[in-house]
Write a protein that holds these residues in place. Structure first.
Motif, PDB file in Angstrom:
ATOM      1  N   VAL A 247       0.989  -1.097  -0.402  1.00  0.00           N
ATOM      2  CA  VAL A 247      -0.211  -0.166  -0.333  1.00  0.00           C
ATOM      3  C   VAL A 247       1.038   1.519   0.060  1.00  0.00           C
ATOM      4  CG1 VAL A 247      -1.460   1.218   0.940  1.00  0.00           C
ATOM      5  CG2 VAL A 247      -1.662  -1.488   0.385  1.00  0.00           C
ATOM      6  N   SER A 248       1.847   1.218   0.339  1.00  0.00           N
ATOM      7  CA  SER A 248       2.704   2.413   0.928  1.00  0.00           C
ATOM      8  C   SER A 248       3.588   2.759  -0.554  1.00  0.00           C
ATOM      9  CB  SER A 248       4.065   2.113   1.710  1.00  0.00           C
ATOM     10  OG  SER A 248       3.360   2.130   3.064  1.00  0.00           O
ATOM     11  N   GLN A 249       3.902   1.616  -1.259  1.00  0.00           N
ATOM     12  CA  GLN A 249       4.136   1.719  -2.479  1.00  0.00           C
ATOM     13  C   GLN A 249       3.377   2.424  -3.471  1.00  0.00           C
ATOM     14  OE1 GLN A 249       5.305  -1.827  -5.150  1.00  0.00           O
ATOM     15  NE2 GLN A 249       6.357  -0.803  -5.910  1.00  0.00           N
ATOM     16  N   TRP A 250       2.487   2.310  -3.081  1.00  0.00           N
ATOM     17  CA  TRP A 250       1.005   2.527  -4.367  1.00  0.00           C
ATOM     18  C   TRP A 250       0.664   3.802  -3.861  1.00  0.00           C
ATOM     19  CZ3 TRP A 250      -2.544  -2.882  -3.935  1.00  0.00           C
ATOM     20  CH2 TRP A 250      -1.623  -3.302  -4.701  1.00  0.00           C
ATOM     21  N   VAL A 251       0.519   4.499  -2.493  1.00  0.00           N
ATOM     22  CA  VAL A 251       0.141   5.767  -1.972  1.00  0.00           C
ATOM     23  C   VAL A 251       1.341   6.347  -2.377  1.00  0.00           C
ATOM     24  CG1 VAL A 251       0.305   7.085  -0.013  1.00  0.00           C
ATOM     25  CG2 VAL A 251      -1.482   4.707  -0.211  1.00  0.00           C
ATOM     26  N   ALA A 252       2.758   6.249  -2.699  1.00  0.00           N
ATOM     27  CA  ALA A 252       3.900   7.075  -2.952  1.00  0.00           C
ATOM     28  C   ALA A 252       3.557   7.121  -4.440  1.00  0.00           C
ATOM     29  CB  ALA A 252       5.217   6.067  -2.430  1.00  0.00           C
ATOM     30  N   GLN A 253       3.396   6.381  -4.625  1.00  0.00           N
ATOM     31  CA  GLN A 253       2.917   6.695  -6.684  1.00  0.00           C
ATOM     32  C   GLN A 253       1.901   7.421  -7.370  1.00  0.00           C
ATOM     33  OE1 GLN A 253       3.007   2.050  -8.084  1.00  0.00           O
ATOM     34  NE2 GLN A 253       4.756   2.177  -7.574  1.00  0.00           N
ATOM     35  N   GLY A 254       0.845   7.676  -6.014  1.00  0.00           N
ATOM     36  CA  GLY A 254      -0.030   8.524  -6.453  1.00  0.00           C
ATOM     37  C   GLY A 254      -1.498   7.520  -6.901  1.00  0.00           C
ATOM     38  N   THR A 255      -0.981   6.465  -6.415  1.00  0.00           N
ATOM     39  CA  THR A 255      -2.468   5.413  -7.384  1.00  0.00           C
ATOM     40  C   THR A 255      -3.170   5.575  -6.198  1.00  0.00           C
ATOM     41  OG1 THR A 255      -0.778   4.038  -8.173  1.00  0.00           O
ATOM     42  CG2 THR A 255      -2.587   2.748  -8.128  1.00  0.00           C
ATOM     43  N   VAL A 256      -3.085   5.570  -5.430  1.00  0.00           N
ATOM     44  CA  VAL A 256      -4.509   5.049  -4.881  1.00  0.00           C
ATOM     45  C   VAL A 256      -3.931   5.926  -2.881  1.00  0.00           C
ATOM     46  CG1 VAL A 256      -4.433   2.583  -5.055  1.00  0.00           C
ATOM     47  CG2 VAL A 256      -3.360   3.376  -2.679  1.00  0.00           C
ATOM     48  N   GLU A 257      -5.570   5.650  -2.099  1.00  0.00           N
ATOM     49  CA  GLU A 257      -5.138   6.923  -1.008  1.00  0.00           C
ATOM     50  C   GLU A 257      -5.934   5.817   0.085  1.00  0.00           C
ATOM     51  OE1 GLU A 257      -3.921   9.436  -1.107  1.00  0.00           O
ATOM     52  OE2 GLU A 257      -5.022  10.426  -2.151  1.00  0.00           O
ATOM     53  N   ARG A 258      -4.683   5.770   1.425  1.00  0.00           N
ATOM     54  CA  ARG A 258      -4.484   4.873   2.904  1.00  0.00           C
ATOM     55  C   ARG A 258      -6.084   5.646   3.443  1.00  0.00           C
ATOM     56  NH1 ARG A 258       0.105   6.098   3.941  1.00  0.00           N
ATOM     57  NH2 ARG A 258       1.520   3.841   3.616  1.00  0.00           N
ATOM     58  N   LEU A 259      -6.289   4.299   4.238  1.00  0.00           N
ATOM     59  CA  LEU A 259      -7.963   4.116   4.496  1.00  0.00           C
ATOM     60  C   LEU A 259      -7.378   4.509   5.721  1.00  0.00           C
ATOM     61  CD1 LEU A 259     -10.469   2.831   3.021  1.00  0.00           C
ATOM     62  CD2 LEU A 259     -10.296   5.484   3.342  1.00  0.00           C
ATOM     63  N   SER A 260      -7.473   5.762   7.364  1.00  0.00           N
ATOM     64  CA  SER A 260      -7.884   5.368   8.227  1.00  0.00           C
ATOM     65  C   SER A 260      -8.770   5.460   8.880  1.00  0.00           C
ATOM     66  CB  SER A 260      -6.243   5.882   8.704  1.00  0.00           C
ATOM     67  OG  SER A 260      -6.547   7.399   8.361  1.00  0.00           O
ATOM     68  N   PHE A 261      -8.941   4.770  10.136  1.00  0.00           N
ATOM     69  CA  PHE A 261     -10.623   4.984  10.632  1.00  0.00           C
ATOM     70  C   PHE A 261     -10.411   5.010  12.523  1.00  0.00           C
ATOM     71  CE2 PHE A 261     -11.023   1.790   7.929  1.00  0.00           C
ATOM     72  CZ  PHE A 261     -12.132   2.785   7.269  1.00  0.00           C
ATOM     73  N   VAL A 262     -11.118   6.719  12.712  1.00  0.00           N
ATOM     74  CA  VAL A 262     -11.015   6.765  14.374  1.00  0.00           C
ATOM     75  C   VAL A 262     -10.696   6.365  15.604  1.00  0.00           C
ATOM     76  CG1 VAL A 262     -11.225   9.284  13.555  1.00  0.00           C
ATOM     77  CG2 VAL A 262     -13.366   8.118  14.026  1.00  0.00           C
TER      78      VAL A 262
END
Length: 318
Positions: A247-262
């Motif tokens: 996921v970090s690799q795809w986020v760095a490429q601007g392909t996807v966004e990481r989802l986080s929840f409170v």
């Protein structure tokens, strides 16, 4: 049966006449006829059905079958002769290994890319499948070692395991996804969207099913290849689940966004997978396999978890 007889038979089939075929083969017609008869005797069947009075002929069913096979045999002999004379007869080294869908997403391709740059003469047989299927390949001697989640492989005294770094799973989505840009960032909101993954630990499957209020895990897609997964995620409202390094690799490429929840459950924060190398005690590893495992371990060592405390919280079961 020898190659001369096969060549004579092909000449006969090509020219359609004993006299012309004998001339093309640079032997007398009587010698040519004896060669065809000898071939029929050696094979134990009639290849040529001669016409009345010795005029003309037709190929029998066996002759038709031999016509195609004889051409392949002669061509193969030409290739064999060329390989021997040019020194190309030695087979290229073969590296056979298997890996689960999760390590196939990033770790194994990165390691094999580095390995093949050093050993360009090596052929690689890579099998991506579930851990239990890979273990069957290993027991049958079809692969030398495998890389998968060690917790999903029962390795008794007949196996050697080499643990790699643990990785947790993360959720991701396409850019501008409603769940990423909207106000509702609660974990329960996942129940409103389809989910997809390549592989998922059992405890995380149970966790997601429980939080979604369903008896079965609401997974719409499971595939072995993460390139298929990310393409579907970026083209729809599908929520993807993959290991954090991917996921970090795809986020760095601007392909996807990481989802986080409170309100992300603690089980999701600490749950993950532990890659490991497995091979049999009674099957000696080849030199190439040893070097490949060393490369995998070196590439794996360069991985840094985004949560540095994860390795202390992760319960590794081998």
């Amino acid at each position: 049966m020898d190659l001369h007889q096969l060549r004579h038979f092909l000449a006969l089939a090509e020219h359609g006449n004993f006299t012309r075929a004998a001339q093309a083969s640079f032997i007398t017609q009587s010698a040519f006829s004896r060669s065809i008869q000898s071939l029929e005797h050696n094979l134990g069947c009639q290849l040529v059905e001669r016409g009345v009075g010795g005029r003309g002929f037709t190929l029998t069913a066996q002759g038709q079958a031999l016509r195609g096979r004889a051409r392949d045999i002669i061509e193969a002999m030409k290739v064999l002769r060329h390989d021997i004379l040019t020194g190309d007869h030695a087979p290229a080294p073969l590296l056979s290994l298997g890996c689960g869908p999760a390590p196939a997403a990033r770790l194994v391709p990165a390691a094999l890319a580095e390995f093949i740059d050093r050993h360009r003469d090596t052929r690689i047989d890579l099998r991506v499948d579930a851990p239990d299927i890979l273990k069957g390949y290993l027991d049958a001697g079809e692969i030398e070692f495998l890389i998968a989640d060690l917790r999903h492989i029962r390795a008794d005294q007949g196996y050697i395991t080499q643990a790699l770094r643990p990785r947790r799973f993360q959720l991701f989505c396409r850019r501008h996804h409603p769940l990423h840009t909207g106000q509702d960032r609660s974990f329960n909101a996942l129940a409103d969207y389809p989910l997809a993954c390549s592989s998922l630990p059992t405890e995380l499957q149970a966790l997601l099913a429980e939080r979604a209020g369903r008896q079965a895990l609401p997974i719409n897609l499971q595939c072995k290849h993460t390139d298929v997964l990310v393409q579907m995620v970026t083209g729809s409202d599908l929520i993807g689940i993959a290991t954090e390094d991917v996921v970090s690799q795809w986020v760095a490429q601007g392909t996807v966004e990481r989802l986080s929840f409170v309100d992300a459950p603690q089980g999701l924060l600490i749950g993950g997978t532990c890659f490991g190398v497995v091979y049999r005690v009674d099957q000696r590893l080849s030199v190439r396999a040893v070097e490949a495992i060393e490369t995998i371990a070196r590439v794996d060592a360069s991985y840094v978890a985004t949560d540095l405390g994860m390795t202390q919280r992760f319960a590794l079961a081998i």
